[in-house]
Design an enzyme around this catalytic site. Structure first.
Site, PDB file in Angstrom:
ATOM      1  N   GLU A 149      -6.290   1.275 -11.995  1.00 13.42           N
ATOM      2  CA  GLU A 149      -5.255   0.367 -11.491  1.00 13.42           C
ATOM      3  C   GLU A 149      -4.068   1.159 -10.978  1.00 13.42           C
ATOM      4  O   GLU A 149      -3.795   2.275 -11.440  1.00 13.42           O
ATOM      5  CB  GLU A 149      -4.771  -0.546 -12.629  1.00 13.42           C
ATOM      6  N   ASP A 150      -3.334   0.562 -10.044  1.00 15.84           N
ATOM      7  CA  ASP A 150      -2.102   1.179  -9.579  1.00 15.84           C
ATOM      8  C   ASP A 150      -0.986   1.000 -10.603  1.00 15.84           C
ATOM      9  O   ASP A 150      -0.356   1.939 -11.039  1.00 15.84           O
ATOM     10  CB  ASP A 150      -1.691   0.602  -8.210  1.00 15.84           C
TER      11      ASP A 150
ATOM     12  N   ASP B  13       1.822  -4.571 -14.806  1.00 13.70           N
ATOM     13  CA  ASP B  13       3.157  -5.146 -14.921  1.00 13.70           C
ATOM     14  C   ASP B  13       3.140  -6.201 -16.034  1.00 13.70           C
ATOM     15  O   ASP B  13       3.260  -5.861 -17.202  1.00 13.70           O
ATOM     16  CB  ASP B  13       3.510  -5.746 -13.547  1.00 13.70           C
TER      17      ASP B  13
ATOM     18  N   PHE C  42      11.131  -2.426  -9.179  1.00 16.33           N
ATOM     19  CA  PHE C  42      10.019  -2.565  -8.260  1.00 16.33           C
ATOM     20  C   PHE C  42       9.804  -1.226  -7.571  1.00 16.33           C
ATOM     21  O   PHE C  42      10.767  -0.544  -7.230  1.00 16.33           O
ATOM     22  CB  PHE C  42      10.309  -3.651  -7.225  1.00 16.33           C
TER      23      PHE C  42
ATOM     24  N   ARG D 207       2.829   1.598   1.767  1.00 12.50           N
ATOM     25  CA  ARG D 207       1.709   2.131   0.989  1.00 12.50           C
ATOM     26  C   ARG D 207       1.465   3.603   1.302  1.00 12.50           C
ATOM     27  O   ARG D 207       0.938   4.330   0.478  1.00 12.50           O
ATOM     28  CB  ARG D 207       0.426   1.357   1.316  1.00 12.50           C
TER      29      ARG D 207
HETATM   30  P1  IMP Z   1       0.522  -7.906 -13.156  1.00 11.94           P
HETATM   31  O1  IMP Z   1      -0.602  -8.896 -13.060  1.00 11.94           O
HETATM   32  O2  IMP Z   1       1.842  -8.606 -13.324  1.00 11.94           O
HETATM   33  O3  IMP Z   1       0.314  -6.859 -14.180  1.00 11.94           O
HETATM   34  O4  IMP Z   1       0.662  -7.259 -11.731  1.00 11.94           O
HETATM   35  C1  IMP Z   1      -0.169  -6.295 -11.292  1.00 11.94           C
HETATM   36  C2  IMP Z   1      -0.221  -6.211  -9.792  1.00 11.94           C
HETATM   37  O5  IMP Z   1       1.000  -6.597  -9.167  1.00 11.94           O
HETATM   38  C3  IMP Z   1      -0.430  -4.781  -9.403  1.00 11.94           C
HETATM   39  O6  IMP Z   1      -1.796  -4.485  -9.335  1.00 11.94           O
HETATM   40  C4  IMP Z   1       0.271  -4.667  -8.069  1.00 11.94           C
HETATM   41  O7  IMP Z   1      -0.618  -5.024  -7.059  1.00 11.94           O
HETATM   42  C5  IMP Z   1       1.377  -5.666  -8.146  1.00 11.94           C
HETATM   43  N1  IMP Z   1       2.643  -5.021  -8.531  1.00 11.94           N
HETATM   44  C6  IMP Z   1       3.280  -5.121  -9.716  1.00 11.94           C
HETATM   45  N2  IMP Z   1       4.406  -4.405  -9.722  1.00 11.94           N
HETATM   46  C7  IMP Z   1       4.498  -3.829  -8.526  1.00 11.94           C
HETATM   47  C8  IMP Z   1       5.462  -2.915  -7.941  1.00 11.94           C
HETATM   48  O8  IMP Z   1       6.472  -2.517  -8.536  1.00 11.94           O
HETATM   49  N3  IMP Z   1       5.194  -2.532  -6.681  1.00 11.94           N
HETATM   50  C9  IMP Z   1       4.110  -2.948  -5.984  1.00 11.94           C
HETATM   51  N4  IMP Z   1       3.185  -3.758  -6.478  1.00 11.94           N
HETATM   52  C10 IMP Z   1       3.374  -4.207  -7.749  1.00 11.94           C
HETATM   53 MG    MG Z   2      -3.440  -4.007  -8.392  1.00 10.74          MG
END
Ligand code: IMP
Ligand code: MG
Length: 480
Positions: A383-384, A387, A436, A449
């Site tokens: 995963e990137d 959050d 962010f 990106r």
């Molecule tokens: P989560 O479901 O809230 O954990 O969000 C995960 C997804 O939200 C990641 O895989 C990203 O695609 C996107 N995301 C969350 N935070 C960021 C950020 O700071 N920058 C860019 N994309 C983000």
């Molecule tokens: Mg993602």
């Protein structure tokens, strides 16, 4: 001429049938049924429906019951009357002493002595209960229970008819008492929509916690907005101005001190708007990034960290040939660099999932499946950023169904500050602060990106004015 009970019940049934057949929202129909029963028995009544997990009853409509009683806590089906397990009504003569009552002291406080409950069913499965709460032990006749059963049956018809009405699909509204909730704020409805989308069951305002000293008058109450049963987590959403949250923080502190066993998360206005912005909704979605603000991790720092992780993975997966699996699209840079440092044989694949975009799509789905067969494989999800953990939670559940022999998680970034779903992360690149971030695969409105480093974007509002809206520091710098 005084009406005898036959007349009374006949009249009430006619009213109930009229209410059920009216072109009003489901919630109003259930409210009407609760009111009619309440009038006939001259006491408090509630209709409670099973939540999506089938383990809790949620008060959906009620009449003549004190709010503190309605919000006394989560109603565990098995521990409370259990009328959904029976075909005949359940009568509790003495609620204070009967162990089939889950909250006897709440009943006593509300002046409730006896309870009569009967199951509500659609087709052949039970979906809830209709309950009557008596202040004095009643003498019930077969006529009384038969009337209650008739109303419960009608409630079942109302709820199942609703199922068919929804565009001919089987989107069972009855399974989502959520839909019948009257939210205090639109933001709560939006949050519920996100949870629904990602398949996380929730209950709105299920419990009021008395806080503070009990000695002086009535205690202060704290009613968290949501309870997420599958995570055993309460969530309080505060959309108040940052400067007004002090009071709420104080209450939350008191709650935590008094009820150390409960898990609760507070989402501030900023957190929440950031969450919405991620899905392209809310006020922040309008803002655009105009360049790079501050660099958090340089290309060299990332390179070093990726090497460290790749080395650990190579050791851990020696002789186990992992499938490195990415989730589109943020994983790209990280994955490309990572695999070039991995020294053991491996496979590569990726999946794609849909994102929450408001009300159009009812639920998240996998839009691109993995090409490889994953059964019996050692999956390493790449995963990137994690959050809230909502996406990861969904993806992991999906992958578990593929029956891999192991499933681990590797994420470049871990932003713990806004975590809702706790999940074990096996390999983490960096713990990012609550800001962010863009670059190295991560986008802001699909831009940035391609940056070789990770940075904080410089945000400008729709009017072009510079704002740090996406990256405020609520604790140290209250905005309003
Ligand atoms: P989560 O479901 O809230 O954990 O969000 C995960 C997804 O939200 C990641 O895989 C990203 O695609 C996107 N995301 C969350 N935070 C960021 C950020 O700071 N920058 C860019 N994309 C983000
Ligand atoms: Mg993602």
């Amino acid at each position: 001429m005084p009406l005898n009970k036959d007349h009374l019940y006949c009249k009430a049934l006619r009213q109930a049938i009229t209410a059920a057949g009216a072109t009003t929202p489901l919630k109003e129909k259930l409210d009407a049924l609760a009111r009619i029963v309440s009038r006939c028995f001259d006491t408090g009544t509630a209709i409670a429906l099973l939540d999506a997990t089938g383990s809790h009853l949620i008060h959906t409509a009620h009449w003549r019951l004190p709010p503190t009683f309605v919000q006394k806590g989560l109603i565990d089906v098995g521990k409370s009357l259990n009328e959904t397990a029976s075909d005949s009504p359940v009568f509790i003569e003495n609620a204070a002493k009967d162990n089939r009552v889950q909250y006897p002291s709440a009943a006593v406080k509300a002046g409730i002595v006896s309870i009569l409950g009967t199951a509500i069913s659609t087709d052949d499965h039970k979906i809830g209960a209709l309950r009557v709460y008596f202040k004095r032990a009643p003498i019930l006749t077969a006529q009384d229970t038969s009337f209650l059963k008739a109303i419960a049956q009608l409630a079942g018809v109302v709820l199942s008819r609703q199922t068919i009405e929804v565009k001919g699909e089987v989107t069972v509204e009855a399974d989502k008492p959520s839909r019948m909730v009257k939210f205090a704020h639109a933001s709560e409805g939006e949050f519920a929509g996100i949870l629904d989308f990602y398949g996380i069951p929730w209950i709105y305002e299920p419990r009021s916690f008395p806080i503070g000293q009990k000695t002086k008058g009535t205690p202060e109450l704290f009613t968290p907005d949501f309870y997420l049963p599958s995570l055993d987590l309460y969530v309080e959403l505060t959309t108040m101005k940052q400067s007004l949250v002090t009071q709420k923080n104080r209450k939350l502190k008191a709650l935590k001190a008094q009820y150390p066993e409960i898990k609760i998360t507070l989402l501030y206005k900023n957190d929440y708007e950031k969450l919405l912005a991620k899905y392209g909704a809310g006020p922040l979605a309008e803002s655009r990034a105009h360049g790079v603000g501050r660099i958090l991790y340089s290309a060299a720092e990332i390179d070093q960290r990726v090497r460290d992780i790749a080395q650990r993975i190579s050791t851990d997966y020696a002789g186990r040939r992992p499938v490195l699996l990415g989730v589109q699209r943020g994983f790209l840079c990280f994955m490309a660099d990572l695999i070039r440092q991995i020294t053991v044989p491996m496979d590569l694949d990726f999946i794609a999932i849909s994102y929450y975009t408001g009300a159009e799509e009812p639920a998240v789905k996998v839009t691109k499946e993995a090409d490889l067969s994953l059964a019996g494989r050692n999956i390493l999800l790449v995963e990137d950023i994690v959050d809230t953990g909502i996406t990861l939670n969904y993806v992991l559940n999906y992958l578990r169904e593929k029956k891999p022999s192991s499933l681990s998680v590797c994420t470049l970034l871990d932003r713990k500050a806004r975590r809702l779903v706790e999940t074990k992360l096996d390999y983490v690149g960096f713990d990012v602060p609550d800001e962010f971030v863009i670059g190295y695969g991560l986008d802001y409105h699909e831009e940035y990106r391609n940056l070789p480093f990770i940075a904080v974007p410089q945000i400008k509002g729709p009017d072009g004015a510079k704002s740090e809206a996406l990256n405020p520091k609520p604790e140290t710098n209250p905005k309003q």
